[in-house]
Design an enzyme around this catalytic site. Structure first.
Site, PDB file in Angstrom:
ATOM      1  N   GLY A 161     100.619  24.361  84.555  1.00 43.21           N
ATOM      2  CA  GLY A 161      99.837  25.046  83.517  1.00 43.21           C
ATOM      3  C   GLY A 161     100.220  26.515  83.441  1.00 43.21           C
ATOM      4  N   HIS A 162     100.263  27.178  84.604  1.00 42.07           N
ATOM      5  CA  HIS A 162     100.696  28.577  84.634  1.00 42.07           C
ATOM      6  C   HIS A 162     102.132  28.705  84.108  1.00 42.07           C
ATOM      7  CE1 HIS A 162      97.831  28.571  88.229  1.00 42.07           C
ATOM      8  NE2 HIS A 162      97.296  29.477  87.437  1.00 42.07           N
ATOM      9  N   GLY A 184      95.610  30.525  79.017  1.00 43.53           N
ATOM     10  CA  GLY A 184      95.513  29.083  78.773  1.00 43.53           C
ATOM     11  C   GLY A 184      94.206  28.703  78.096  1.00 43.53           C
ATOM     12  N   SER A 191      94.651  22.614  87.721  1.00 38.48           N
ATOM     13  CA  SER A 191      93.878  23.767  88.179  1.00 38.48           C
ATOM     14  C   SER A 191      94.268  24.059  89.621  1.00 38.48           C
ATOM     15  CB  SER A 191      92.377  23.448  88.114  1.00 38.48           C
ATOM     16  OG  SER A 191      91.657  24.398  88.887  1.00 38.48           O
ATOM     17  N   SER A 192      94.315  25.346  89.967  1.00 40.71           N
ATOM     18  CA  SER A 192      94.620  25.691  91.364  1.00 40.71           C
ATOM     19  C   SER A 192      93.541  25.130  92.280  1.00 40.71           C
ATOM     20  CB  SER A 192      94.684  27.209  91.529  1.00 40.71           C
ATOM     21  OG  SER A 192      95.599  27.754  90.614  1.00 40.71           O
ATOM     22  N   MET A 251      96.109  34.122  89.116  1.00 36.85           N
ATOM     23  CA  MET A 251      95.656  34.365  90.488  1.00 36.85           C
ATOM     24  C   MET A 251      96.573  33.638  91.477  1.00 36.85           C
ATOM     25  SD  MET A 251      91.552  34.647  90.272  1.00 36.85           S
ATOM     26  CE  MET A 251      91.190  32.916  90.132  1.00 36.85           C
ATOM     27  N   LEU A 272     100.465  28.711  91.760  1.00 34.83           N
ATOM     28  CA  LEU A 272     100.959  28.337  90.424  1.00 34.83           C
ATOM     29  C   LEU A 272     101.206  26.835  90.289  1.00 34.83           C
ATOM     30  CD1 LEU A 272     103.522  31.250  89.894  1.00 34.83           C
ATOM     31  CD2 LEU A 272     101.117  31.137  89.187  1.00 34.83           C
ATOM     32  N   ASP A 284      90.786  27.769  80.066  1.00 32.91           N
ATOM     33  CA  ASP A 284      89.632  28.660  80.220  1.00 32.91           C
ATOM     34  C   ASP A 284      89.264  29.144  78.814  1.00 32.91           C
ATOM     35  OD1 ASP A 284      89.457  29.197  83.370  1.00 32.91           O
ATOM     36  OD2 ASP A 284      91.547  29.027  82.781  1.00 32.91           O
TER      37      ASP A 284
HETATM   38  P1  AMP Z   1      94.161  31.373  86.986  1.00 29.26           P
HETATM   39  O1  AMP Z   1      95.274  31.570  87.943  1.00 29.26           O
HETATM   40  O2  AMP Z   1      93.337  30.164  87.270  1.00 29.26           O
HETATM   41  O3  AMP Z   1      93.349  32.616  86.750  1.00 29.26           O
HETATM   42  O4  AMP Z   1      94.842  31.050  85.592  1.00 29.26           O
HETATM   43  C1  AMP Z   1      95.780  31.918  85.033  1.00 29.26           C
HETATM   44  C2  AMP Z   1      96.054  31.500  83.621  1.00 29.26           C
HETATM   45  O5  AMP Z   1      96.562  30.163  83.601  1.00 29.26           O
HETATM   46  C3  AMP Z   1      94.788  31.486  82.736  1.00 29.26           C
HETATM   47  O6  AMP Z   1      95.098  32.026  81.474  1.00 29.26           O
HETATM   48  C4  AMP Z   1      94.446  30.030  82.658  1.00 29.26           C
HETATM   49  O7  AMP Z   1      93.732  29.689  81.482  1.00 29.26           O
HETATM   50  C5  AMP Z   1      95.826  29.410  82.658  1.00 29.26           C
HETATM   51  N1  AMP Z   1      95.742  28.005  83.070  1.00 29.26           N
HETATM   52  C6  AMP Z   1      95.142  27.517  84.174  1.00 29.26           C
HETATM   53  N2  AMP Z   1      95.207  26.173  84.190  1.00 29.26           N
HETATM   54  C7  AMP Z   1      95.887  25.804  83.068  1.00 29.26           C
HETATM   55  C8  AMP Z   1      96.277  24.547  82.502  1.00 29.26           C
HETATM   56  N3  AMP Z   1      95.987  23.395  83.093  1.00 29.26           N
HETATM   57  N4  AMP Z   1      96.945  24.557  81.338  1.00 29.26           N
HETATM   58  C9  AMP Z   1      97.229  25.733  80.706  1.00 29.26           C
HETATM   59  N5  AMP Z   1      96.892  26.952  81.183  1.00 29.26           N
HETATM   60  C10 AMP Z   1      96.229  26.987  82.353  1.00 29.26           C
END
Ligand code: AMP
Length: 287
Positions: free
Chosen positions: A43-44, A154, A192-193, A37, A40, A157
């Site tokens: 983690g992303h 990741g 986390s975002s 989403m 970034l 989640d």
């Molecule tokens: P999001 O943008 O929050 O929907 O996350 C996109 C992807 O990044 C998802 O697969 C999340 O699980 C992964 N993600 C988010 N935070 C982390 C993190 N700290 N470490 C690894 N992957 C992450």
């Protein structure tokens, strides 16, 4: 010719994205998808690195998916730093970005949704009943549009990863789902975002999620087998740490996500808590 930003081909429509992916497939290139989403962080970017290493062509999606947010959640205030994201992806030499507007993904008349698998019902599913239906729907659409061979998610989640893995099996989706490790700040906070919402005081309180998980791991490694005793301690640690409320703090089976009684096999410890007005989640897979 697609729009190019920082040497990355940027697609805004499903049709152009699909046509591009189709051309890649005709050439025999393997395609890795990293759904995000945006906003970034490292983690992303770790998912992006996995994809770049394992596939010929990496497509990152930047889309704040409205169907996975309930009314009253943070859809409107969710950060959308598009230029900064493109900068980070340019440095990584990602091949393509898919960044559609809402109406492109959900045009007038759109009405088909994925009913998520049973594993979506408890934990996050209990507190965010519409969430995994929205996630499963958008991920299936993105897999179809990008023709991805591999998609990277990741462990942060945890339940989402399990839902997506079950969905691709149940719906015969020809993509391999890969779950990548959680990336953390040096002090243990999972990236986390949503961490940008935290005030300095809340940032301190947020550490209690990971500290609670570390304590669970230590106790299990020292031989604790009573899951219920551990779960009460988890709640107490989070409260003592200053969280505003707890959605869940559990030790569960890593595959079925049913709550554990006695710990005799690997488990996953999962927490979700409200820190001020921000909801945070974290987990640890304890082998
Ligand atoms: P999001 O943008 O929050 O929907 O996350 C996109 C992807 O990044 C998802 O697969 C999340 O699980 C992964 N993600 C988010 N935070 C982390 C993190 N700290 N470490 C690894 N992957 C992450």
């Amino acid at each position: 010719m697609p729009e190019t930003i920082n040497d990355i081909a940027v697609f805004r429509t499903c049709r152009e994205m699909s046509e591009y992916a189709e051309r890649l497939r005709d050439r025999g290139a393997s395609i890795g998808l990293v759904p995000t989403m945006g906003a970034l962080h490292a983690g992303h970017l770790s998912l992006v690195d996995h994809s770049l290493q394992q596939t010929d062509h990496t497509i990152v999606t930047l889309f704040v998916n409205p169907t996975q947010f309930a009314a009253g959640e943070d859809l409107d205030r969710y950060p959308r730093p598009f230029e900064q994201d493109m900068q980070l992806l340019g440095e990584r030499k990602v091949h393509a970005v898919f960044a559609p507007v809402d109406a492109e993904m959900y045009p007038p008349g759109w009405s088909t949704r994925v009913q998520p698998p049973a594993i979506a019902r408890n934990l996050e599913g209990e507190f965010r009943p519409e969430h995994f239906g929205g996630v499963a729907t958008i991920v299936l659409k993105l897999l179809n549009i990008t023709r991805a061979d591999y998609a990277f998610f990741g462990q942060k989640d945890y339940q989402q990863g399990a839902v997506i893995q079950q969905m691709v099996v149940d719906l015969n989706v020809p993509a391999t789902i890969q779950i990548c490790p959680i990336v953390r700040e040096p002090d243990g906070l999972a990236l986390s975002s949503r961490n940008v919402y935290l005030s300095p005081d809340e940032r301190e309180i947020a550490l209690s999620l990971n500290q609670t998980l570390k304590s669970v791991r230590k106790q299990i490694e020292q031989g604790e087998t009573d899951a219920h005793a551990l779960m009460s301690e988890m709640r107490q640690m989070l409260i003592d740490g200053g969280v505003s409320s707890i959605d869940y703090a559990v030790v569960a089976d890593p595959v079925t996500l049913t709550i554990a009684d006695e710990i005799t096999r690997p488990v996953v410890a999962l927490v979700a808590a409200q820190v001020g007005s921000t909801r945070l989640i974290d987990n640890d897979l304890i082998q």
